[in-house]
Design a protein around this motif. Structure first.
Motif, PDB file in Angstrom:
ATOM      1  N   TYR A 231       0.842  -1.189   0.000  1.00 33.83           N
ATOM      2  CA  TYR A 231       0.000   0.000   0.000  1.00 33.83           C
ATOM      3  C   TYR A 231       0.879   1.241   0.000  1.00 33.83           C
ATOM      4  CZ  TYR A 231      -4.185  -2.696   1.154  1.00 33.83           C
ATOM      5  OH  TYR A 231      -5.229  -3.568   1.127  1.00 33.83           O
ATOM      6  N   ARG A 232       0.449   2.243  -0.747  1.00 33.37           N
ATOM      7  CA  ARG A 232       1.085   3.555  -0.698  1.00 33.37           C
ATOM      8  C   ARG A 232       0.094   4.524  -0.089  1.00 33.37           C
ATOM      9  NH1 ARG A 232       0.314   8.264  -3.380  1.00 33.37           N
ATOM     10  NH2 ARG A 232       2.055   9.733  -3.427  1.00 33.37           N
ATOM     11  N   ALA A 233       0.414   5.038   1.087  1.00 28.93           N
ATOM     12  CA  ALA A 233      -0.470   6.008   1.728  1.00 28.93           C
ATOM     13  C   ALA A 233      -0.302   7.366   1.053  1.00 28.93           C
ATOM     14  CB  ALA A 233      -0.139   6.118   3.216  1.00 28.93           C
ATOM     15  N   PRO A 234      -1.405   8.050   0.722  1.00 30.17           N
ATOM     16  CA  PRO A 234      -1.297   9.352   0.072  1.00 30.17           C
ATOM     17  C   PRO A 234      -0.521  10.345   0.928  1.00 30.17           C
ATOM     18  CG  PRO A 234      -3.542   8.519  -0.024  1.00 30.17           C
ATOM     19  CD  PRO A 234      -2.797   7.618   0.912  1.00 30.17           C
ATOM     20  N   LEU A 235       0.243  11.200   0.278  1.00 25.28           N
ATOM     21  CA  LEU A 235       0.981  12.251   0.962  1.00 25.28           C
ATOM     22  C   LEU A 235       0.059  13.437   1.235  1.00 25.28           C
ATOM     23  CD1 LEU A 235       4.133  12.195  -1.329  1.00 25.28           C
ATOM     24  CD2 LEU A 235       4.010  11.331   1.009  1.00 25.28           C
ATOM     25  N   PRO A 236       0.408  14.277   2.216  1.00 24.71           N
ATOM     26  CA  PRO A 236      -0.387  15.493   2.412  1.00 24.71           C
ATOM     27  C   PRO A 236      -0.500  16.322   1.137  1.00 24.71           C
ATOM     28  CG  PRO A 236       1.064  15.152   4.286  1.00 24.71           C
ATOM     29  CD  PRO A 236       1.430  14.110   3.267  1.00 24.71           C
ATOM     30  N   ALA A 237       0.561  16.328   0.316  1.00 23.75           N
ATOM     31  CA  ALA A 237       0.526  17.103  -0.937  1.00 23.75           C
ATOM     32  C   ALA A 237      -0.551  16.595  -1.880  1.00 23.75           C
ATOM     33  CB  ALA A 237       1.894  17.056  -1.615  1.00 23.75           C
ATOM     34  N   ASP A 238      -0.828  15.283  -1.852  1.00 24.45           N
ATOM     35  CA  ASP A 238      -1.937  14.743  -2.652  1.00 24.45           C
ATOM     36  C   ASP A 238      -3.240  15.438  -2.270  1.00 24.45           C
ATOM     37  OD1 ASP A 238      -1.147  11.599  -3.849  1.00 24.45           O
ATOM     38  OD2 ASP A 238       0.202  12.611  -2.489  1.00 24.45           O
ATOM     39  N   HIS A 305      -1.108   5.270   7.171  1.00 28.32           N
ATOM     40  CA  HIS A 305       0.092   4.446   7.250  1.00 28.32           C
ATOM     41  C   HIS A 305      -0.107   3.252   8.184  1.00 28.32           C
ATOM     42  CE1 HIS A 305       1.687   8.343   5.843  1.00 28.32           C
ATOM     43  NE2 HIS A 305       2.606   7.624   5.248  1.00 28.32           N
ATOM     44  N   ARG A 306      -1.120   3.330   9.045  1.00 28.01           N
ATOM     45  CA  ARG A 306      -1.381   2.222   9.971  1.00 28.01           C
ATOM     46  C   ARG A 306      -2.303   1.208   9.301  1.00 28.01           C
ATOM     47  NH1 ARG A 306      -3.159   4.852  15.598  1.00 28.01           N
ATOM     48  NH2 ARG A 306      -3.308   2.620  16.092  1.00 28.01           N
ATOM     49  N   PRO A 307      -1.935  -0.064   9.301  1.00 26.37           N
ATOM     50  CA  PRO A 307      -2.716  -1.074   8.564  1.00 26.37           C
ATOM     51  C   PRO A 307      -4.197  -1.100   8.929  1.00 26.37           C
ATOM     52  CG  PRO A 307      -0.603  -1.986   9.216  1.00 26.37           C
ATOM     53  CD  PRO A 307      -0.705  -0.646   9.892  1.00 26.37           C
ATOM     54  N   ALA A 308      -4.524  -1.031  10.221  1.00 25.81           N
ATOM     55  CA  ALA A 308      -5.929  -1.079  10.617  1.00 25.81           C
ATOM     56  C   ALA A 308      -6.684   0.136  10.079  1.00 25.81           C
ATOM     57  CB  ALA A 308      -6.053  -1.147  12.135  1.00 25.81           C
ATOM     58  N   HIS A 309      -6.047   1.304  10.135  1.00 30.38           N
ATOM     59  CA  HIS A 309      -6.681   2.517   9.621  1.00 30.38           C
ATOM     60  C   HIS A 309      -6.832   2.444   8.105  1.00 30.38           C
ATOM     61  CE1 HIS A 309      -5.627   5.234  13.332  1.00 30.38           C
ATOM     62  NE2 HIS A 309      -6.157   4.067  13.666  1.00 30.38           N
ATOM     63  N   ALA A 310      -5.807   1.891   7.436  1.00 31.96           N
ATOM     64  CA  ALA A 310      -5.882   1.749   5.978  1.00 31.96           C
ATOM     65  C   ALA A 310      -7.045   0.845   5.587  1.00 31.96           C
ATOM     66  CB  ALA A 310      -4.564   1.192   5.438  1.00 31.96           C
TER      67      ALA A 310
END
Length: 480
Positions: A231-238, A305-310
Motif C-alpha cells: 500500500y502507498r499512503a497518500p501524501l499530504p501534498a496529494d 500508514h497504519r494497517p488497521a486505519h488503511a
C-alpha cells in the motif's frame, strides 16, 4: 472518488499481461482508434482553434505522477496585495481540438473515460492529443480554460472567472518532490502556498461536513525476480492538490446553477445501516469511535500508514456508492443537487483529457461567465450525458475491480496452501462463516470462508490461501 490504483513494473510476466489483454477483450474495451479518428486528430493538431487572450506570462506548474503525460491541470498560486490568495488554474482545452459531431467527438462519446489497467491505459483521446497537443506539458504553449479564483484570508472563494487563454507551464512536478520541497522549506512561494491554501480548504471542508478519503493506493512492487503487493499512503501534498480541484469543481457548480443550465456530479446521503456497518468495522479493527464523534471527524483523525486505519478507510468507500450526474436546463433546480462527500454542489470540470463530461462543463462555465448562451452542441448533448457517464463509469469501475482481483490472483497463484497473518474486517450478518480479511503483507483484501464456528470479527488470525486462480480472478482464504 477514491480508487485502488494499480502500478506494475515494466518487467511483469508474459502470462499476466496476456490475462489482462483477455480481460480487456472480455469487457469489450475499445482498444485501437479507428483510422478516421486518428486522421481527424492529426488535422486538429495542425490546426487547433486558438484563443486571443495570451496568458503565457503566468508561471504555471503541474503536479502529476512522474510518468504521466496526459496533463489536464496546471496552477499558479499567489498572495493578493489586499489580503487572501489568487489561484490561477489552467485546464486543458480539449474543445480546441475536437470538432462537435466529428469522428473524434463520436469516439469520445463511445469511450467516455480513460480506463486504467495495471499494464497500460486505454485513453479517451488519441495520444497525439491527450499526451501531445492538448496536454499541458512543460515549456509548451497550449490553449486552456484559465480559471482565476480569488480567495479571502480563510480560503473562501470571493470571485470566480474562467475564460479561454494561451498558457505555458514552466515545470512538471510530482507529489513526492513537492512534499519534500515544502517540508524542507526549499519550495518557491507559488508552490509553498499549496500547503497554506490546501490546509485552509481542508478546514472549510470539515466546517461544512465534507470529507476526503485518504485511501491507500495498492501497488505492485518489484521484489527480486518476483513481485509483492503493498500500500502507498497518500501524501499530504496529494490532499492539498485535490483541494484545488475540488474548489474549482464547486465554483463550476455555482456558475452553472446561477446560469440555470449545467451538469453536476452528485452523491446521495449514505443509506440507513451503512454507518452502522462502518461502526462494526471500526470496532473490529480496534478503532475508537465515540458515539458523539461524527463520521467525517473520525476519518480525518485516521493515519493511512497504519494497517488497521488503511483497512477501515477502504471500507469507508462503501459510503461513496451511488454517485451520478444530474443535468438541468431552464433554471430548474437539480434533483439531486448535492454531492454528499463534498457537502456542496459540485461538478467535474478539471480532467477533460480523461473524462468526457469535463469538456461540456468547461463550455458551460465559460458561457456563464461571459453571459452567453451555451453552444448548441453542448445543449443538444446535455440530456444524454448522465447516462453516458454512468455507463462509462460503470465500465471503469469494473475494469479496476477485476484488474485488482486478477493481479492478486496472478501474484498469489504459486502460494496456494501458504499461511498468512490477517485481520477479519467484515463478517456477513446472515452468513457468519463468510467474510473479508485484510492481509498486511502482501497487501491483499480477500474473501474468507470457514467450514464451522464463526469468524472472529476484528481478530488477527492465521489464514491459509486455498485458491488463487487468474482464470477466474478469484482469491479465497480459509482459517488456518
Amino acid at each position: 472518488m477514491p480508487r485502488r490504483h494499480m502500478i506494475m513494473a515494466d518487467a511483469d510476466g508474459v502470462a499476466l499481461r496476456a490475462a489482462l489483454r483477455a480481460l480487456r477483450t472480455g469487457l469489450g474495451v475499445p482498444l485501437e482508434f479507428p483510422a478516421p479518428v486518428l486522421a481527424e486528430a492529426e488535422r486538429a493538431v495542425r490546426n487547433p482553434v486558438l484563443p486571443g487572450l495570451d496568458a503565457t506570462d503566468v508561471p504555471l506548474f503541474t503536479i502529476d505522477p512522474p510518468a504521466s503525460r496526459d496533463l489536464d491541470q496546471a496552477m499558479h498560486l499567489a498572495k493578493r496585495p489586499s489580503g487572501g490568495y489568487r489561484v490561477h488554474y489552467a485546464i486543458a482545452d480539449v474543445a480546441a481540438c475536437v470538432t462537435p459531431g466529428g469522428a473524434l467527438d463520436a469516439e469520445a462519446h463511445r469511450r467516455v473515460t480513460t480506463l486504467y489497467f495495471p499494464d497500460e491505459n486505454v485513453p479517451l483521446h488519441p495520444a497525439v492529443l491527450s499526451e501531445g497537443a492538448a496536454s499541458l506539458l512543460p515549456d509548451q504553449t497550449r490553449p486552456a480554460l484559465l480559471w482565476r479564483l480569488d480567495l479571502d484570508a480563510e480560503g473562501r472563494v470571493e470571485t470566480t472567472d474562467v475564460r479561454r487563454a494561451l498558457v505555458r507551464s514552466r515545470a512538471k512536478l510530482d507529489y513526492e518532490g513537492v512534499q519534500k520541497a515544502i517540508d524542507g522549506g526549499t519550495a518557491e512561494e507559488a508552490l509553498a502556498l499549496l500547503k497554506d491554501i490546501g490546509t485552509l480548504r481542508e478546514a472549510l471542508e470539515a466546517e461544512r461536513g465534507g470529507i476526503s478519503l485518504n485511501v491507500p493506493e495498492q501497488e505492485i512492487v518489484a521484489h527480486g525476480d518476483s513481485y509483492r503487493l503493498a500500500y502507498r499512503a497518500p501524501l499530504p501534498a496529494d490532499g492539498w492538490n485535490a483541494q484545488i480541484s475540488l474548489m474549482t469543481g464547486m465554483a463550476a457548480a455555482e456558475l452553472m446553477l446561477a446560469a440555470g443550465t449545467g451538469i453536476l456530479r452528485t452523491l446521495p446521503t449514505a443509506p440507513d445501516g451503512a454507518v452502522g456497518r462502518l461502526r462494526r468495522a471500526a470496532k473490529a479493527l480496534r478503532i475508537e469511535w465515540p458515539h458523539h464523534v461524527p463520521y467525517a471527524e473520525l476519518v480525518r483523525s485516521l493515519d493511512p500508514h497504519r494497517p488497521a486505519h488503511a483497512a477501515f478507510l477502504q471500507e469507508c468507500t462503501s459510503l461513496l456508492r451511488g454517485a451520478g450526474y444530474t443535468a438541468f436546463t431552464g433554471g430548474a433546480t437539480p434533483d439531486p443537487l448535492l454531492h454528499a462527500a463534498v457537502a456542496a454542489p459540485y461538478a467535474h470540470c478539471t480532467a477533460p483529457l480523461r473524462r468526457l463530461v469535463d469538456r461540456y462543463t468547461g463550455e458551460l462555465c465559460v458561457a456563464a461567465v461571459a453571459g452567453d448562451e451555451p453552444p448548441q452542441w453542448v445543449l443538444s448533448a446535455l440530456a444524454a450525458l448522465p447516462k453516458e457517464m454512468a455507463d462509462g463509469t460503470r465500465l471503469a469501475n469494473t475494469a479496476e475491480r477485476e484488474s485488482v482481483d486478477l493481479v492478486e490472483a496472478a501474484l498469489l497463484k504459486d502460494r496456494v496452501g501458504e499461511i498468512f497473518e490477517a485481520t477479519v474486517i467484515d463478517v456477513k450478518e446472515r452468513e457468519p462463516l463468510v467474510g473479508t480479511v485484510h492481509l498486511e503483507d502482501p497487501a491483499v483484501v480477500g474473501r474468507i470462508e470457514a467450514t464451522s464456528g464463526k469468524l472472529p470479527l476484528g481478530d488477527r488470525i492465521r489464514v491459509r490461501l486455498t485458491e488463487a486462480d487468474p482464470g477466474t480472478t478469484k482469491v479465497l482464504f480459509a482459517p488456518a
